[in-house]
Design a protein around this motif. Structure first.
Motif, PDB file in Angstrom:
ATOM      1  N   ILE A   1      33.092  -4.670  20.011  1.00 23.72           N
ATOM      2  CA  ILE A   1      34.561  -4.684  20.092  1.00 23.72           C
ATOM      3  C   ILE A   1      35.059  -6.116  19.999  1.00 23.72           C
ATOM      4  O   ILE A   1      36.013  -6.406  19.268  1.00 23.72           O
ATOM      5  CB  ILE A   1      35.051  -3.996  21.388  1.00 23.72           C
ATOM      6  CG1 ILE A   1      34.886  -2.479  21.276  1.00 23.72           C
ATOM      7  CG2 ILE A   1      36.508  -4.368  21.682  1.00 23.72           C
ATOM      8  CD1 ILE A   1      35.174  -1.720  22.564  1.00 23.72           C
ATOM      9  N   GLU A   2      34.418  -7.010  20.722  1.00 19.67           N
ATOM     10  CA  GLU A   2      34.833  -8.411  20.707  1.00 19.67           C
ATOM     11  C   GLU A   2      34.791  -8.974  19.287  1.00 19.67           C
ATOM     12  O   GLU A   2      35.726  -9.642  18.837  1.00 19.67           O
ATOM     13  CB  GLU A   2      33.921  -9.219  21.633  1.00 19.67           C
ATOM     14  CG  GLU A   2      34.390 -10.626  21.871  1.00 19.67           C
ATOM     15  CD  GLU A   2      33.535 -11.345  22.892  1.00 19.67           C
ATOM     16  OE1 GLU A   2      33.288 -12.539  22.663  1.00 19.67           O
ATOM     17  OE2 GLU A   2      33.109 -10.733  23.882  1.00 19.67           O
ATOM     18  N   LYS A   3      33.731  -8.673  18.566  1.00 20.59           N
ATOM     19  CA  LYS A   3      33.604  -9.141  17.188  1.00 20.59           C
ATOM     20  C   LYS A   3      34.693  -8.531  16.305  1.00 20.59           C
ATOM     21  O   LYS A   3      35.395  -9.243  15.586  1.00 20.59           O
ATOM     22  CB  LYS A   3      32.242  -8.788  16.609  1.00 20.59           C
ATOM     23  CG  LYS A   3      32.078  -9.227  15.152  1.00 20.59           C
ATOM     24  CD  LYS A   3      31.157  -8.329  14.372  1.00 20.59           C
ATOM     25  CE  LYS A   3      30.880  -8.809  12.965  1.00 20.59           C
ATOM     26  NZ  LYS A   3      32.026  -8.998  12.108  1.00 20.59           N
ATOM     27  N   TRP A   4      34.840  -7.210  16.355  1.00 18.52           N
ATOM     28  CA  TRP A   4      35.793  -6.545  15.471  1.00 18.52           C
ATOM     29  C   TRP A   4      37.247  -6.854  15.841  1.00 18.52           C
ATOM     30  O   TRP A   4      38.111  -6.863  14.967  1.00 18.52           O
ATOM     31  CB  TRP A   4      35.547  -5.038  15.421  1.00 18.52           C
ATOM     32  CG  TRP A   4      34.261  -4.680  14.733  1.00 18.52           C
ATOM     33  CD1 TRP A   4      33.222  -3.958  15.252  1.00 18.52           C
ATOM     34  CD2 TRP A   4      33.850  -5.035  13.400  1.00 18.52           C
ATOM     35  NE1 TRP A   4      32.203  -3.841  14.341  1.00 18.52           N
ATOM     36  CE2 TRP A   4      32.573  -4.499  13.187  1.00 18.52           C
ATOM     37  CE3 TRP A   4      34.452  -5.753  12.376  1.00 18.52           C
ATOM     38  CZ2 TRP A   4      31.876  -4.648  11.988  1.00 18.52           C
ATOM     39  CZ3 TRP A   4      33.761  -5.917  11.176  1.00 18.52           C
ATOM     40  CH2 TRP A   4      32.496  -5.365  11.001  1.00 18.52           C
TER      41      TRP A   4
ATOM     42  N   GLY B   1      41.905  -8.302  13.897  1.00 18.55           N
ATOM     43  CA  GLY B   1      43.187  -8.742  14.446  1.00 18.55           C
ATOM     44  C   GLY B   1      43.859  -7.671  15.293  1.00 18.55           C
ATOM     45  O   GLY B   1      45.088  -7.579  15.327  1.00 18.55           O
ATOM     46  N   VAL B   2      43.073  -6.856  15.974  1.00 11.90           N
ATOM     47  CA  VAL B   2      43.598  -5.810  16.855  1.00 11.90           C
ATOM     48  C   VAL B   2      42.993  -5.984  18.240  1.00 11.90           C
ATOM     49  O   VAL B   2      42.036  -6.737  18.422  1.00 11.90           O
ATOM     50  CB  VAL B   2      43.284  -4.386  16.325  1.00 11.90           C
ATOM     51  CG1 VAL B   2      43.927  -4.154  14.970  1.00 11.90           C
ATOM     52  CG2 VAL B   2      41.788  -4.134  16.275  1.00 11.90           C
ATOM     53  N   THR B   3      43.552  -5.269  19.206  1.00 14.61           N
ATOM     54  CA  THR B   3      43.040  -5.326  20.572  1.00 14.61           C
ATOM     55  C   THR B   3      42.753  -3.915  21.070  1.00 14.61           C
ATOM     56  O   THR B   3      43.604  -3.035  20.983  1.00 14.61           O
ATOM     57  CB  THR B   3      44.070  -5.991  21.512  1.00 14.61           C
ATOM     58  OG1 THR B   3      44.318  -7.316  21.041  1.00 14.61           O
ATOM     59  CG2 THR B   3      43.556  -6.053  22.940  1.00 14.61           C
TER      60      THR B   3
ATOM     61  N   LEU C   1      33.627   0.019  14.484  1.00 15.00           N
ATOM     62  CA  LEU C   1      34.569  -0.417  13.449  1.00 15.00           C
ATOM     63  C   LEU C   1      35.467   0.737  13.016  1.00 15.00           C
ATOM     64  O   LEU C   1      36.688   0.575  12.908  1.00 15.00           O
ATOM     65  CB  LEU C   1      33.806  -0.970  12.236  1.00 15.00           C
ATOM     66  CG  LEU C   1      34.660  -1.261  11.004  1.00 15.00           C
ATOM     67  CD1 LEU C   1      35.705  -2.338  11.284  1.00 15.00           C
ATOM     68  CD2 LEU C   1      33.767  -1.666   9.831  1.00 15.00           C
ATOM     69  N   HIS C   2      34.885   1.890  12.778  1.00 19.17           N
ATOM     70  CA  HIS C   2      35.642   3.072  12.349  1.00 19.17           C
ATOM     71  C   HIS C   2      36.764   3.376  13.342  1.00 19.17           C
ATOM     72  O   HIS C   2      37.921   3.549  12.951  1.00 19.17           O
ATOM     73  CB  HIS C   2      34.689   4.261  12.219  1.00 19.17           C
ATOM     74  CG  HIS C   2      35.360   5.548  11.863  1.00 19.17           C
ATOM     75  ND1 HIS C   2      35.140   6.185  10.665  1.00 19.17           N
ATOM     76  CD2 HIS C   2      36.239   6.325  12.540  1.00 19.17           C
ATOM     77  CE1 HIS C   2      35.863   7.300  10.629  1.00 19.17           C
ATOM     78  NE2 HIS C   2      36.533   7.408  11.761  1.00 19.17           N
ATOM     79  N   GLU C   3      36.419   3.454  14.614  1.00 23.10           N
ATOM     80  CA  GLU C   3      37.437   3.791  15.615  1.00 23.10           C
ATOM     81  C   GLU C   3      38.485   2.693  15.733  1.00 23.10           C
ATOM     82  O   GLU C   3      39.672   2.976  15.861  1.00 23.10           O
ATOM     83  CB  GLU C   3      36.790   4.098  16.959  1.00 23.10           C
ATOM     84  CG  GLU C   3      35.819   5.277  16.945  1.00 23.10           C
ATOM     85  CD  GLU C   3      36.349   6.541  16.284  1.00 23.10           C
ATOM     86  OE1 GLU C   3      37.585   6.755  16.254  1.00 23.10           O
ATOM     87  OE2 GLU C   3      35.530   7.326  15.776  1.00 23.10           O
TER      88      GLU C   3
END
Length: 169
Positions: free
Chosen positions: A72-75, A80-82, A124-126
């Motif tokens: 999550i941290e990487k993606w 550019g989302v949280t 990534l998908h989610e």
């Protein structure tokens, strides 16, 4: 597959098959992966199959949470989302889910048994659903831009137990 949680039984972790080894003792309960000894499950003497399952499941859950948090941290940086929150739970029909309104994602506990690149793909998908809700061209473009081989991982998961065909190209 119904497991009995006994020595020499097959269990999977990050896409690899391990033979379970039960080690009874008074020390800490938990799981260790050992290159030559396989998956070692440390339990109290006389532990039941249910107790062994609980220990292994909690270990799986904790391991998956660590991996998912790092992904999550990487993606988040790349997309550019949280993600406001994430969870791990047993799901019968999906590898993951996303609620774009709340910014929360859920990952199926069974993902811990799949290769790390498949876990990365599901995260990534989610998270891509935080940008685009539907499985449309824009959504697929996001996946392709950030993970060119995403279809390979999707296909691998869809051929495995718990695979689903909710969306196709």
């Amino acid at each position: 597959m119904n497991h009995k949680y006994v020595s020499r039984e097959s269990h999977y972790y990050l896409g690899k098959r391990y033979l379970l080894s039960i080690q009874e003792g008074k020390g800490r309960q938990g799981v260790t992966i050992h290159k030559s000894k396989g998956m070692i499950l440390f339990v109290r003497p006389g532990s039941t199959a249910e107790r062994r399952e609980k220990i292994l499941t909690e270990w799986y859950r904790n391991e998956l949470k660590k991996i998912v948090a790092a992904r999550i941290e990487k993606w988040e940086t790349d997309l550019g989302v949280t993600v406001k929150a994430f969870g791990v739970r047993k799901m019968k029909t999906k590898w993951g889910s996303c609620n774009p309104k709340t910014g929360r994602i859920l990952i199926n506990l069974e993902m811990i048994k799949k290769p790390e690149q498949c876990i990365d793909y599901i995260v990534l998908h989610e998270m891509a659903h935080l940008i685009e809700k539907r499985h449309n061209d824009r959504f697929r473009e996001i996946l392709t831009h950030h993970m060119p081989r995403w279809q390979t991982y999707r296909n691998e998961l869809n051929e495995a137990p718990l695979g689903h065909d909710e969306w196709q190209e």
